[in-house]
Design an enzyme around this catalytic site. Sequence first.
Site, PDB file in Angstrom:
ATOM      1  N   ARG A   1       0.826  -1.217   0.000  1.00  0.00           N
ATOM      2  CA  ARG A   1       0.000   0.000   0.000  1.00  0.00           C
ATOM      3  C   ARG A   1       0.855   1.260   0.000  1.00  0.00           C
ATOM      4  O   ARG A   1       0.470   2.282  -0.540  1.00  0.00           O
ATOM      5  CB  ARG A   1      -0.936  -0.024   1.212  1.00  0.00           C
ATOM      6  CG  ARG A   1      -1.912   1.120   1.258  1.00  0.00           C
ATOM      7  CD  ARG A   1      -2.834   1.040   2.466  1.00  0.00           C
ATOM      8  NE  ARG A   1      -3.715  -0.097   2.409  1.00  0.00           N
ATOM      9  CZ  ARG A   1      -3.655  -1.141   3.240  1.00  0.00           C
ATOM     10  NH1 ARG A   1      -2.752  -1.186   4.191  1.00  0.00           N
ATOM     11  NH2 ARG A   1      -4.497  -2.135   3.116  1.00  0.00           N
ATOM     12  N   TYR A   2       2.008   1.210   0.661  1.00  0.00           N
ATOM     13  CA  TYR A   2       2.902   2.363   0.760  1.00  0.00           C
ATOM     14  C   TYR A   2       4.166   2.094  -0.051  1.00  0.00           C
ATOM     15  O   TYR A   2       4.612   0.942  -0.149  1.00  0.00           O
ATOM     16  CB  TYR A   2       3.288   2.617   2.223  1.00  0.00           C
ATOM     17  CG  TYR A   2       2.118   2.853   3.140  1.00  0.00           C
ATOM     18  CD1 TYR A   2       1.516   4.098   3.224  1.00  0.00           C
ATOM     19  CD2 TYR A   2       1.618   1.816   3.938  1.00  0.00           C
ATOM     20  CE1 TYR A   2       0.444   4.322   4.077  1.00  0.00           C
ATOM     21  CE2 TYR A   2       0.551   2.029   4.791  1.00  0.00           C
ATOM     22  CZ  TYR A   2      -0.033   3.283   4.862  1.00  0.00           C
ATOM     23  OH  TYR A   2      -1.094   3.498   5.700  1.00  0.00           O
TER      24      TYR A   2
ATOM     25  N   ARG B   1       7.166   0.175   2.062  1.00  0.00           N
ATOM     26  CA  ARG B   1       6.968  -0.978   2.947  1.00  0.00           C
ATOM     27  C   ARG B   1       5.845  -1.875   2.442  1.00  0.00           C
ATOM     28  O   ARG B   1       4.939  -1.424   1.742  1.00  0.00           O
ATOM     29  CB  ARG B   1       6.695  -0.537   4.380  1.00  0.00           C
ATOM     30  CG  ARG B   1       5.554   0.429   4.548  1.00  0.00           C
ATOM     31  CD  ARG B   1       5.739   1.202   5.875  1.00  0.00           C
ATOM     32  NE  ARG B   1       4.668   2.128   6.178  1.00  0.00           N
ATOM     33  CZ  ARG B   1       4.601   3.377   5.705  1.00  0.00           C
ATOM     34  NH1 ARG B   1       5.513   3.821   4.864  1.00  0.00           N
ATOM     35  NH2 ARG B   1       3.616   4.168   6.058  1.00  0.00           N
TER      36      ARG B   1
ATOM     37  N   CYS C   1     -11.637  -7.516  15.073  1.00  0.00           N
ATOM     38  CA  CYS C   1     -10.569  -7.641  14.083  1.00  0.00           C
ATOM     39  C   CYS C   1     -11.042  -7.236  12.689  1.00  0.00           C
ATOM     40  O   CYS C   1     -12.104  -7.670  12.229  1.00  0.00           O
ATOM     41  CB  CYS C   1     -10.072  -9.088  14.053  1.00  0.00           C
ATOM     42  SG  CYS C   1      -8.783  -9.391  12.820  1.00  0.00           S
TER      43      CYS C   1
ATOM     44  N   ARG D   1      -9.706  -8.175   9.968  1.00  0.00           N
ATOM     45  CA  ARG D   1      -9.592  -9.334   9.072  1.00  0.00           C
ATOM     46  C   ARG D   1     -10.416 -10.509   9.607  1.00  0.00           C
ATOM     47  O   ARG D   1     -10.120 -11.666   9.318  1.00  0.00           O
ATOM     48  CB  ARG D   1      -8.124  -9.762   8.934  1.00  0.00           C
ATOM     49  CG  ARG D   1      -7.252  -8.758   8.181  1.00  0.00           C
ATOM     50  CD  ARG D   1      -5.934  -9.385   7.749  1.00  0.00           C
ATOM     51  NE  ARG D   1      -5.112  -8.407   7.024  1.00  0.00           N
ATOM     52  CZ  ARG D   1      -4.030  -7.817   7.506  1.00  0.00           C
ATOM     53  NH1 ARG D   1      -3.608  -8.128   8.727  1.00  0.00           N
ATOM     54  NH2 ARG D   1      -3.354  -6.946   6.791  1.00  0.00           N
TER      55      ARG D   1
ATOM     56  N   ASP E   1     -11.843  -0.051  12.738  1.00  0.00           N
ATOM     57  CA  ASP E   1     -12.172  -0.163  11.321  1.00  0.00           C
ATOM     58  C   ASP E   1     -13.633  -0.567  11.142  1.00  0.00           C
ATOM     59  O   ASP E   1     -14.292  -1.048  12.071  1.00  0.00           O
ATOM     60  CB  ASP E   1     -11.259  -1.193  10.665  1.00  0.00           C
ATOM     61  CG  ASP E   1      -9.794  -0.773  10.716  1.00  0.00           C
ATOM     62  OD1 ASP E   1      -9.494   0.350  10.300  1.00  0.00           O
ATOM     63  OD2 ASP E   1      -8.959  -1.574  11.198  1.00  0.00           O
TER      64      ASP E   1
ATOM     65  N   ASP F   1      -7.374   4.423   9.628  1.00  0.00           N
ATOM     66  CA  ASP F   1      -6.997   3.740   8.390  1.00  0.00           C
ATOM     67  C   ASP F   1      -8.132   3.993   7.403  1.00  0.00           C
ATOM     68  O   ASP F   1      -9.236   3.447   7.547  1.00  0.00           O
ATOM     69  CB  ASP F   1      -6.807   2.242   8.646  1.00  0.00           C
ATOM     70  CG  ASP F   1      -5.791   1.627   7.712  1.00  0.00           C
ATOM     71  OD1 ASP F   1      -5.613   2.162   6.603  1.00  0.00           O
ATOM     72  OD2 ASP F   1      -5.176   0.617   8.080  1.00  0.00           O
TER      73      ASP F   1
ATOM     74  N   LYS G   1      -3.136   5.096   6.489  1.00  0.00           N
ATOM     75  CA  LYS G   1      -3.385   5.646   7.823  1.00  0.00           C
ATOM     76  C   LYS G   1      -3.021   7.125   7.853  1.00  0.00           C
ATOM     77  O   LYS G   1      -2.007   7.539   7.279  1.00  0.00           O
ATOM     78  CB  LYS G   1      -2.542   4.930   8.876  1.00  0.00           C
ATOM     79  CG  LYS G   1      -2.854   3.471   9.077  1.00  0.00           C
ATOM     80  CD  LYS G   1      -2.008   2.915  10.228  1.00  0.00           C
ATOM     81  CE  LYS G   1      -2.226   1.416  10.392  1.00  0.00           C
ATOM     82  NZ  LYS G   1      -1.587   0.663   9.286  1.00  0.00           N
TER      83      LYS G   1
END
Length: 349
Positions: free
Chosen positions: A95-96, A99, A115, A117, A277, A314, A321
């Site tokens: 995504r970045y 990293r 969670c 996920r 989230d 996020d 984020k």
Amino acid sequence: MTAASARRRTLRTAADLLDAGLIPPDTAEAVERVARSYAVALTPAVTDLIDPADPLDPIARQYVPSAEELVTAPEDLADPIGDAAYSPVKGLVHRYPDRVLLTPLLVCPVYCRFCFRRARVGDADATMGEAEIDGALAYVAERPDIREVILTGGDPLMLPAARLEALLGRIGAITHVDLIRIHSRVPVSDPGRVTARLAGVLGGPGKAVWLAVHVNHSRELSPQAAAALSRLAGAGIPLLSQTVLLKGVNDRAEVLEELFRALVRHRVRPYYLHHPDLAPGTGHFRLTIAEGRALMRRLRGRLSGIAQPTYVLDIPGGAGKVPVGPDYWDEEAAAVTDPAGVRHGYPPD
């Protein structure tokens, strides 16, 4: 089976939770329905922290399923932070620019009810095979802009020490990778796994390994968890924390203050306070961002800088984020607000 004996093993079903005295009989059917959609696991280390007589127990709220999870709000998203759109190869999210996330497995010692996920974790068949690891690491090796590899999941510390050591060695052999970060609940949820051998693997020679420990309430820092953190810190591993802001768990300034003070006592630097989230069935945990900002404002001035995490959101869809904490500087007025809420011109008249 007695409640005491039930608590000495990992609890995975509504029947297990009922036997352990963690849910009332009239909720068992709803909890079983939840368990069919979202994985359930409570280790003995976690169940030991729960007071079954307290209906508002903050540890139970994090781990014990409830009928509230069957309610999906209109704003809930199946992939709340956009992992799928940024996954060029299996098990890797990019995504970045600098990293990537690597998810070598999707199993955890415990399953948090909030969670993001939650629809995927608990799938033992999703553990990456050697060919899939090869593909993910080849992707990293071909992109010199990638400077950090973040192991997440699932919980990477569920990997056998030898396999984790081999994986760290392979990542460390990629010359442009500067550091490896691991995100884990293990030190608080299953601290017995943090052996001297594991600490030695994480703190061994090679690229720097940073460990981000997920902890949401000071009661999770049991004597056993404290010993696990001490073993890790003693092995020279820099420790960070990640906390999720959760209604009914840590949504009071004094609770957050106690947690962050406890973390720095254990040589863990508070890193992120996450706004929850938009995962399906988690609306009962969510505060508003305005409420979160107000909590962070109350902590400013009460805690030293090393005990202050960054309050982050996020952004849904994979945009990343961003900090959403309170503002103190007014550009137009050239004024700053102090921790007590008093405004001051800057520079002073």
